[in-house]
Write a protein that holds these residues in place. Structure first.
Motif, short mmCIF file in Angstrom:
data_model
loop_
_atom_site.label_atom_id
_atom_site.label_comp_id
_atom_site.label_asym_id
_atom_site.label_seq_id
_atom_site.Cartn_x
_atom_site.Cartn_y
_atom_site.Cartn_z
N GLN A 185 0.85 -1.19 0.00
CA GLN A 185 0.00 0.00 0.00
C GLN A 185 0.88 1.23 0.00
O GLN A 185 1.62 1.47 0.96
CB GLN A 185 -0.93 0.00 1.22
N LYS A 245 -3.04 5.43 -1.50
CA LYS A 245 -3.55 4.45 -2.47
C LYS A 245 -4.11 3.24 -1.75
O LYS A 245 -3.89 3.02 -0.56
CB LYS A 245 -2.45 4.04 -3.44
N GLU A 246 -4.86 2.43 -2.50
CA GLU A 246 -5.43 1.22 -1.94
C GLU A 246 -4.36 0.14 -1.80
O GLU A 246 -3.30 0.20 -2.43
CB GLU A 246 -6.57 0.72 -2.83
N ARG A 247 -4.68 -0.85 -1.01
CA ARG A 247 -3.80 -2.00 -0.83
C ARG A 247 -3.95 -2.94 -2.03
O ARG A 247 -5.07 -3.29 -2.42
CB ARG A 247 -4.15 -2.73 0.47
N HIS A 248 -2.81 -3.33 -2.60
CA HIS A 248 -2.83 -4.17 -3.81
C HIS A 248 -2.06 -5.45 -3.60
O HIS A 248 -1.02 -5.47 -2.93
CB HIS A 248 -2.24 -3.41 -5.00
#
Length: 124
Positions: A39, A43-46
């Protein structure tokens, strides 16, 4: 439920390498399919890489394929993320996660247990 603790993060120059570790306690890691996520700020966790309960070859997303590799040692209850030829865009907090279902998943919500994360900073 197993508890997960990541380690090995830090600062590294572009093109360098880091090896992240995820140690499990309070349970049997072999019962979990594992994933590494990251992350970046804002931003979002990917999903980054995943590996099944057995020591079958892992999978990594295209953005890191050929540079990162996931592996596990069930006897030591540890999972690893080897990061080579890192780039500034790899800067993020890296999390390991475990799920009891067969096979890893790209979806964070499908994992039951998470570590606290370890920061990776790639800069010159």
């Amino acid at each position: 439920q197993v508890q997960l603790v990541e380690s090995g993060g830090g600062w590294v120059q572009p093109g360098g390498s880091l090896r992240l570790s995820c140690a499990a306690s309070g349970g049997t890691l072999s019962m979990y399919s594992m994933g590494w996520f990251r992350q970046a700020p804002g931003k979002e966790r990917h999903f980054v890489c995943g590996i099944s309960k057995t020591n079958a070859p892992g999978y990594c997303v295209d953005a890191v394929k050929g540079r990162f590799a996931i592996s596990r040692d069930n006897a030591k209850s540890e999972v690893y993320l080897q990061m080579n030829n890192v780039k500034p865009e790899d800067t993020a907090i890296y999390y390991c996660a475990g799920r009891t279902e067969t096979g890893f998943s790209f979806l964070p919500n499908s994992y039951q247990t998470w570590g606290q994360g370890t920061q990776v900073d790639v800069s010159s």
